[in-house]
Design an enzyme around this catalytic site. Structure first.
Site, PDB file in Angstrom:
ATOM      1  N   ARG A   1      28.313  51.883  34.796  1.00 14.65           N
ATOM      2  CA  ARG A   1      29.336  51.170  34.010  1.00 14.65           C
ATOM      3  C   ARG A   1      29.685  51.996  32.776  1.00 14.65           C
ATOM      4  O   ARG A   1      30.825  52.005  32.325  1.00 14.65           O
ATOM      5  CB  ARG A   1      28.866  49.755  33.624  1.00 14.65           C
ATOM      6  CG  ARG A   1      29.865  49.047  32.724  1.00 14.65           C
ATOM      7  CD  ARG A   1      29.752  47.517  32.676  1.00 14.65           C
ATOM      8  NE  ARG A   1      28.434  46.989  32.830  1.00 14.65           N
ATOM      9  CZ  ARG A   1      27.469  47.000  31.891  1.00 14.65           C
ATOM     10  NH1 ARG A   1      27.711  47.522  30.709  1.00 14.65           N
ATOM     11  NH2 ARG A   1      26.291  46.503  32.141  1.00 14.65           N
TER      12      ARG A   1
ATOM     13  N   TYR B   1      56.758  43.904  30.842  1.00 14.43           N
ATOM     14  CA  TYR B   1      56.090  43.528  32.081  1.00 14.43           C
ATOM     15  C   TYR B   1      55.572  42.085  31.980  1.00 14.43           C
ATOM     16  O   TYR B   1      54.911  41.726  30.995  1.00 14.43           O
ATOM     17  CB  TYR B   1      54.939  44.513  32.332  1.00 14.43           C
ATOM     18  CG  TYR B   1      54.126  44.191  33.546  1.00 14.43           C
ATOM     19  CD1 TYR B   1      54.666  44.317  34.817  1.00 14.43           C
ATOM     20  CD2 TYR B   1      52.814  43.755  33.434  1.00 14.43           C
ATOM     21  CE1 TYR B   1      53.916  44.013  35.943  1.00 14.43           C
ATOM     22  CE2 TYR B   1      52.053  43.454  34.548  1.00 14.43           C
ATOM     23  CZ  TYR B   1      52.617  43.585  35.805  1.00 14.43           C
ATOM     24  OH  TYR B   1      51.868  43.287  36.909  1.00 14.43           O
TER      25      TYR B   1
ATOM     26  N   ASP C   1      53.314  51.190  26.274  1.00 18.00           N
ATOM     27  CA  ASP C   1      53.136  51.126  27.727  1.00 18.00           C
ATOM     28  C   ASP C   1      54.093  52.156  28.328  1.00 18.00           C
ATOM     29  O   ASP C   1      55.305  51.965  28.333  1.00 18.00           O
ATOM     30  CB  ASP C   1      53.447  49.709  28.218  1.00 18.00           C
ATOM     31  CG  ASP C   1      53.256  49.543  29.733  1.00 18.00           C
ATOM     32  OD1 ASP C   1      53.287  50.560  30.451  1.00 18.00           O
ATOM     33  OD2 ASP C   1      53.097  48.394  30.186  1.00 18.00           O
TER      34      ASP C   1
ATOM     35  N   LYS D   1      50.837  52.829  39.401  1.00 16.00           N
ATOM     36  CA  LYS D   1      52.222  53.178  39.673  1.00 16.00           C
ATOM     37  C   LYS D   1      52.358  54.705  39.861  1.00 16.00           C
ATOM     38  O   LYS D   1      51.844  55.230  40.812  1.00 16.00           O
ATOM     39  CB  LYS D   1      53.113  52.632  38.556  1.00 16.00           C
ATOM     40  CG  LYS D   1      52.764  51.180  38.132  1.00 16.00           C
ATOM     41  CD  LYS D   1      53.002  50.144  39.218  1.00 16.00           C
ATOM     42  CE  LYS D   1      52.384  48.787  38.912  1.00 16.00           C
ATOM     43  NZ  LYS D   1      52.733  48.189  37.651  1.00 16.00           N
TER      44      LYS D   1
HETATM   45  C1  LIG Z   1      52.214  47.127  36.822  1.00 13.74           C
HETATM   46  C2  LIG Z   1      52.415  47.195  35.358  1.00 13.74           C
HETATM   47  C3  LIG Z   1      51.413  46.777  34.465  1.00 13.74           C
HETATM   48  C4  LIG Z   1      50.110  46.173  34.927  1.00 13.74           C
HETATM   49  O1  LIG Z   1      49.323  47.071  35.626  1.00 13.74           O
HETATM   50  P1  LIG Z   1      48.321  46.670  36.821  1.00 13.74           P
HETATM   51  O2  LIG Z   1      47.794  47.983  37.266  1.00 13.74           O
HETATM   52  O3  LIG Z   1      49.127  45.938  37.854  1.00 13.74           O
HETATM   53  O4  LIG Z   1      47.279  45.770  36.234  1.00 13.74           O
HETATM   54  C5  LIG Z   1      51.664  46.927  33.118  1.00 13.74           C
HETATM   55  N1  LIG Z   1      52.843  47.428  32.659  1.00 13.74           N
HETATM   56  C6  LIG Z   1      53.810  47.823  33.492  1.00 13.74           C
HETATM   57  C7  LIG Z   1      55.075  48.382  32.924  1.00 13.74           C
HETATM   58  C8  LIG Z   1      53.644  47.715  34.863  1.00 13.74           C
HETATM   59  O5  LIG Z   1      54.635  48.089  35.681  1.00 13.74           O
END
Ligand SMILES: *Cc1c(COP(=O)(O)O)cnc(C)c1O
Length: 380
Positions: free
Chosen positions: A46, A98, A170, A195
């Site tokens: 961890r 998001y 983000d 992504k």
């Molecule tokens: C998908 C996404 C998230 C969340 O990420 P996960 O890997 O699904 O937990 C946060 N911000 C954006 C812009 C996203 O597209």
């Protein structure tokens, strides 16, 4: 080092025990110690894992940061940032972001006494106006999901610095290939590595990148104390994904541009949201802070009925109807009922996200095939 070289080599050292060129998947929970407290830097998985360590080094380098931390999902990475805060602290966040980030803020952290102010961050002056003595964090997303609004990262960084609060960006939609918020003064970059970084729709993971050693220590403490760490197999997959990020992004951008321009000239299509258009309201800032405009775009039909939108959403064959984005394959999505269903309808509409908006994650297939697919879907 230039970007392409960094993406291939970041974090990758031949494995010290065998010389394996690819960092092995260290599928272990613990490490044998020579004597109490005498070990090779690894005690319990961890806290430390060699596959994760290699990835975290890569995370740092691809975002031009000193440190990277990996989490079990993008949302878990966001959650770790929120745990820097204490009851009574205030956060200024974008009103267009998001859905899962909004849900985490409004449904989980509000009840722990954190206060959120949501503003239109495309005008940095709105952030300035919302700052109070209790503001500890500014959270922005640019380009936004799904409306492709752009926020001036350097301008917001200056506001955050003057106010003595943290700025977290983000950067999921842009990916490090298009934009590096740490270079523009942000304190923390967050990614859903699910992504573009992973890039193959086969892993859920999140990342944080930063330059400040004290901030890294605080976030590492949260990572190991709260335990939202990714497994070694997932770290291996993202490490492999990063090696082709530049190649994939070049094609995502090229295909995104072709699809956006084609849609814009289609008689049945209304507004197309893509920050590469010169008449996009924030195009000048996008041009200043991004290297290109990516493969994400949204559009509305001239016929703004739900029926018309549903027909297109269920008629594409190459564009699969699914949540998520940033994989090699193209996806089509209906934000109102899918990715953004957790945002109350009135709030969604007020922010400009209509019931009939359609979002595309343009993949790296042949652009002609993608356009032909949209053509037959729009004809249906
Ligand atoms: C998908 C996404 C998230 C969340 O990420 P996960 O890997 O699904 O937990 C946060 N911000 C954006 C812009 C996203 O597209």
């Amino acid at each position: 080092m230039k970007t392409a070289t960094t993406y291939i080599h970041a974090g990758s050292e031949p494995d010290p025990s065998t010389g394996a060129i690819m960092t092995p998947i260290y599928q272990t929970s613990t490490y044998v110690q020579e004597a109490p407290g005498v070990n090779q830097g690894f005690e319990y998985a961890r806290s430390q894992n060699p596959t994760r360590k290699a990835l975290e080094e890569a995370y740092a380098q691809i975002e031009h940061g000193k440190f990277g931390l990996a989490f079990g999902s993008g949302v878990a990475a966001t959650d770790a940032v929120m745990k820097l805060l204490a009851p009574g602290d205030e956060v200024i966040a974008a009103n267009d972001m998001y859905g899962g980030t909004y849900r985490l803020f409004s449904k989980v952290y509000e009840k722990f006494g954190i206060q959120f102010t949501y503003v239109d961050t495309t005008d940095a002056a709105n952030i300035q106006k919302a700052i109070s003595a209790k503001t500890k964090l500014i959270w922005i997303e640019t380009p936004t999901n799904p409306l492709m609004n752009i926020t001036d990262i350097a301008a917001v960084s200056a506001i955050a610095k003057a106010a003595g609060c943290l700025l977290c960006v983000d950067n999921t939609f842009a990916s490090p290939y298009l934009q590096n918020p740490l270079d523009l003064g942000a304190d923390i970059v967050m990614h859903s590595a699910t992504k573009y970084l992973g890039g193959h729709s086969d892993v859920i993971q999140g990342a944080l990148m930063m330059n400040n050693a004290e901030l890294r220590e605080q976030l590492y403490f949260i990572q190991k104390s709260c335990g939202a760490v990714p497994g070694p197999m997932d770290c291996f997959l993202v490490l492999r994904g990063i090696k082709t990020l530049h190649l994939r992004m070049e094609r995502h951008c090229e295909n995104g541009r072709k699809v956006a321009q084609w849609l814009r000239n289609h008689p049945k299509v209304g507004r197309v949201y893509w920050c590469g258009f010169e008449d996009h309201p924030n195009h000048a800032i996008a041009k200043k802070q991004m290297r290109d405009f990516g493969g994400m775009l949204s559009f509305e039909l001239k016929d703004d009925s739900m029926d018309a939108a549903k027909k297109v959403l269920s008629s594409t064959k190459l564009f699969s109807l699914a949540e998520s984005l940033g994989g090699v394959e193209s996806l089509i999505n209906h934000p109102a009922s899918m990715t953004h269903a957790s945002i109350p309808r009135e709030k969604r509409i007020a922010n400009g996200l209509s019931d009939t908006l359609i979002r595309l994650s343009v993949g790296v297939e042949d652009a002609d095939d993608l356009i032909a697919d949209l053509e037959q879907a729009l004809a249906s």
